[in-house]
Design a protein around this motif. Structure first.
Motif, PDB file in Angstrom:
ATOM      1  N   ASP A  87       0.829  -1.215   0.000  1.00 36.62           N
ATOM      2  CA  ASP A  87       0.000   0.000   0.000  1.00 36.62           C
ATOM      3  C   ASP A  87       0.858   1.258   0.000  1.00 36.62           C
ATOM      4  OD1 ASP A  87      -2.696  -0.946  -0.093  1.00 36.62           O
ATOM      5  OD2 ASP A  87      -2.475  -1.658   1.961  1.00 36.62           O
ATOM      6  N   LEU A  88       1.978   1.197  -0.724  1.00 37.82           N
ATOM      7  CA  LEU A  88       2.863   2.334  -0.875  1.00 37.82           C
ATOM      8  C   LEU A  88       3.026   2.635  -2.361  1.00 37.82           C
ATOM      9  CD1 LEU A  88       5.675   1.366   1.678  1.00 37.82           C
ATOM     10  CD2 LEU A  88       3.825   3.005   2.045  1.00 37.82           C
ATOM     11  N   ARG A  89       3.524   3.813  -2.649  1.00 35.27           N
ATOM     12  CA  ARG A  89       3.823   4.188  -4.032  1.00 35.27           C
ATOM     13  C   ARG A  89       4.996   5.159  -4.018  1.00 35.27           C
ATOM     14  NH1 ARG A  89      -0.355   8.939  -5.900  1.00 35.27           N
ATOM     15  NH2 ARG A  89      -0.601   9.946  -3.872  1.00 35.27           N
ATOM     16  N   VAL A  90       5.610   5.310  -5.167  1.00 44.91           N
ATOM     17  CA  VAL A  90       6.721   6.253  -5.291  1.00 44.91           C
ATOM     18  C   VAL A  90       6.262   7.423  -6.150  1.00 44.91           C
ATOM     19  CG1 VAL A  90       7.665   4.985  -7.276  1.00 44.91           C
ATOM     20  CG2 VAL A  90       9.112   6.563  -6.009  1.00 44.91           C
ATOM     21  N   LEU A  91       6.594   8.624  -5.709  1.00 41.94           N
ATOM     22  CA  LEU A  91       6.305   9.843  -6.459  1.00 41.94           C
ATOM     23  C   LEU A  91       7.623  10.456  -6.899  1.00 41.94           C
ATOM     24  CD1 LEU A  91       3.506  11.365  -4.190  1.00 41.94           C
ATOM     25  CD2 LEU A  91       3.227  10.010  -6.263  1.00 41.94           C
ATOM     26  N   VAL A  92       7.657  10.975  -8.094  1.00 45.49           N
ATOM     27  CA  VAL A  92       8.893  11.513  -8.674  1.00 45.49           C
ATOM     28  C   VAL A  92       8.695  12.979  -9.027  1.00 45.49           C
ATOM     29  CG1 VAL A  92      10.594  11.311 -10.526  1.00 45.49           C
ATOM     30  CG2 VAL A  92       9.540   9.245  -9.580  1.00 45.49           C
ATOM     31  N   ASP A  93       9.580  13.805  -8.506  1.00 46.33           N
ATOM     32  CA  ASP A  93       9.634  15.223  -8.854  1.00 46.33           C
ATOM     33  C   ASP A  93      10.849  15.404  -9.766  1.00 46.33           C
ATOM     34  OD1 ASP A  93       9.950  17.966  -9.019  1.00 46.33           O
ATOM     35  OD2 ASP A  93       9.506  18.351  -6.911  1.00 46.33           O
ATOM     36  N   ASP A  94      10.595  15.282 -11.071  1.00 45.51           N
ATOM     37  CA  ASP A  94      11.699  15.345 -12.043  1.00 45.51           C
ATOM     38  C   ASP A  94      12.389  16.701 -12.022  1.00 45.51           C
ATOM     39  OD1 ASP A  94      11.757  12.771 -13.359  1.00 45.51           O
ATOM     40  OD2 ASP A  94       9.780  13.252 -14.140  1.00 45.51           O
ATOM     41  N   HIS A  95      11.646  17.761 -11.814  1.00 45.39           N
ATOM     42  CA  HIS A  95      12.211  19.104 -11.876  1.00 45.39           C
ATOM     43  C   HIS A  95      13.262  19.322 -10.788  1.00 45.39           C
ATOM     44  CE1 HIS A  95       9.280  20.125 -14.887  1.00 45.39           C
ATOM     45  NE2 HIS A  95       8.289  19.820 -14.082  1.00 45.39           N
ATOM     46  N   GLY A  97      14.727  16.681  -9.106  1.00 43.69           N
ATOM     47  CA  GLY A  97      15.566  15.502  -8.943  1.00 43.69           C
ATOM     48  C   GLY A  97      15.289  14.761  -7.654  1.00 43.69           C
ATOM     49  N   LEU A  98      14.007  14.463  -7.388  1.00 47.58           N
ATOM     50  CA  LEU A  98      13.614  13.843  -6.124  1.00 47.58           C
ATOM     51  C   LEU A  98      12.581  12.755  -6.361  1.00 47.58           C
ATOM     52  CD1 LEU A  98      13.489  13.926  -2.930  1.00 47.58           C
ATOM     53  CD2 LEU A  98      11.590  15.527  -3.221  1.00 47.58           C
ATOM     54  N   ALA A  99      12.783  11.605  -5.725  1.00 52.51           N
ATOM     55  CA  ALA A  99      11.783  10.537  -5.680  1.00 52.51           C
ATOM     56  C   ALA A  99      11.555  10.192  -4.212  1.00 52.51           C
ATOM     57  CB  ALA A  99      12.260   9.304  -6.443  1.00 52.51           C
ATOM     58  N   TYR A 100      10.287   9.994  -3.829  1.00 51.00           N
ATOM     59  CA  TYR A 100      10.013   9.714  -2.425  1.00 51.00           C
ATOM     60  C   TYR A 100       8.816   8.784  -2.295  1.00 51.00           C
ATOM     61  CZ  TYR A 100       6.498  13.430  -3.030  1.00 51.00           C
ATOM     62  OH  TYR A 100       5.454  14.209  -3.492  1.00 51.00           O
ATOM     63  N   VAL A 101       8.759   8.105  -1.147  1.00 54.67           N
ATOM     64  CA  VAL A 101       7.705   7.133  -0.875  1.00 54.67           C
ATOM     65  C   VAL A 101       6.498   7.840  -0.267  1.00 54.67           C
ATOM     66  CG1 VAL A 101       7.081   5.069   0.437  1.00 54.67           C
ATOM     67  CG2 VAL A 101       9.375   5.285  -0.525  1.00 54.67           C
ATOM     68  N   ALA A 102       5.313   7.433  -0.706  1.00 57.42           N
ATOM     69  CA  ALA A 102       4.070   7.968  -0.152  1.00 57.42           C
ATOM     70  C   ALA A 102       3.099   6.816   0.062  1.00 57.42           C
ATOM     71  CB  ALA A 102       3.459   9.005  -1.098  1.00 57.42           C
ATOM     72  N   VAL A 103       2.136   7.015   0.938  1.00 52.00           N
ATOM     73  CA  VAL A 103       1.096   6.016   1.166  1.00 52.00           C
ATOM     74  C   VAL A 103       0.129   6.052  -0.015  1.00 52.00           C
ATOM     75  CG1 VAL A 103      -0.780   5.289   2.695  1.00 52.00           C
ATOM     76  CG2 VAL A 103       1.317   6.262   3.657  1.00 52.00           C
ATOM     77  N   ALA A 104      -0.229   4.888  -0.513  1.00 50.12           N
ATOM     78  CA  ALA A 104      -1.135   4.814  -1.660  1.00 50.12           C
ATOM     79  C   ALA A 104      -2.475   5.443  -1.323  1.00 50.12           C
ATOM     80  CB  ALA A 104      -1.324   3.362  -2.078  1.00 50.12           C
ATOM     81  N   ALA A 105      -3.073   6.103  -2.305  1.00 47.00           N
ATOM     82  CA  ALA A 105      -4.356   6.782  -2.086  1.00 47.00           C
ATOM     83  C   ALA A 105      -5.455   5.799  -1.706  1.00 47.00           C
ATOM     84  CB  ALA A 105      -4.743   7.550  -3.342  1.00 47.00           C
ATOM     85  N   SER A 106      -5.320   4.536  -2.126  1.00 43.80           N
ATOM     86  CA  SER A 106      -6.353   3.535  -1.855  1.00 43.80           C
ATOM     87  C   SER A 106      -6.224   2.916  -0.470  1.00 43.80           C
ATOM     88  CB  SER A 106      -6.276   2.420  -2.900  1.00 43.80           C
ATOM     89  OG  SER A 106      -4.984   1.811  -2.883  1.00 43.80           O
TER      90      SER A 106
END
Length: 240
Positions: A87-95, A97-106
């Motif tokens: 129940d996790l997901r990764v979000l990427v901020d390309d601008h 240079g950052l990727a981070y873990v977040a709790v899945a919306a579901s």
């Protein structure tokens, strides 16, 4: 050696039903079907490394781990498929240079009562900040965004410790001791460093504000915090 956790997720496949054939003239049963391989193709080593690093620290920065960050950024769908059972997901901020873990919306928490106040997810501890820590976070976030507007995205943002002392004093008041106020600031910075938003203080008495600060707090909540502190500063007797 037990199979890698990521390999188990990637290779999970439904079991096949046993195959039988009609009895032959002699009444013998058909040979049993060959068992399917226990595991499919292994998850590539670079993907495992990138996900393990991401889960260990909660984030990946291009400036610190360029190869692993690019792997996550270019293969986000695979990363999210591997994180889905948690129940996790990764979000990427390309601008930035950052990727981070977040709790899945579901994700739906099964906790109730007191536990719900302490945990948002079994693997993610809710990080609570004090009023002073929240205030400094808001000041640093504002500084970070202002510097981004001036210098562009992706440019390292550094601040001198001495430049933060007057800003913090506006809202928290002055103790009358420069040494005590400096110690207070350093203590707050050390706590925020654990959240991945600032670096250590360097030899030139500066800190680097890290891009995670943009995503750590909701802008509306930070603005409301600053407004409340301004009200308390202008009318100390009216605050409660």
């Amino acid at each position: 050696m037990p199979p890698n956790l990521f390999d188990q997720w990637a290779s999970a496949a439904p079991a096949t039903a046993p195959v039988t054939a009609p009895d032959g003239p002699t009444g013998e049963e058909a040979p049993a079907a060959s068992p399917a391989p226990e595991h499919g193709p292994a998850t590539p080593a670079i993907v495992r490394r990138a996900l393990q690093e991401l889960l260990k620290n909660g984030l990946l920065e291009l400036s610190a781990k360029p190869h692993l960050f690019r792997q996550i950024a270019t293969d986000t769908a695979r990363a999210n498929a591997l994180l889905e059972p948690l129940d996790l997901r990764v979000l990427v901020d390309d601008h930035r240079g950052l990727a981070y873990v977040a709790v899945a919306a579901s994700y739906q928490s099964e906790n109730t009562g007191e536990d719900e106040d302490d945990w948002t997810h079994p693997l993610v501890r809710r990080q609570r900040l004090t009023l002073e820590q929240s205030l400094l976070l808001a000041i640093l976030r504002r500084e970070f965004l202002q510097r981004e507007q001036e210098g562009g995205l992706g440019v390292p943002v550094q601040l001198a410790i001495d430049s933060l002392l007057p800003q913090l004093g506006i809202y928290l008041g002055h103790t009358g001791s420069d040494m005590q106020e400096r110690k207070r600031l350093l203590t707050l910075l050390e706590h925020l460093r654990g959240h991945g938003v600032v670096s250590d203080v360097d030899a030139q008495e500066r800190i680097t504000i890290r891009p995670m600060i943009v995503h750590l707090a909701n802008p509306e909540n930070l603005q409301a915090l600053l407004q409340r502190l301004r009200e308390l500063a202008s009318n100390p007797e009216g605050g409660a």
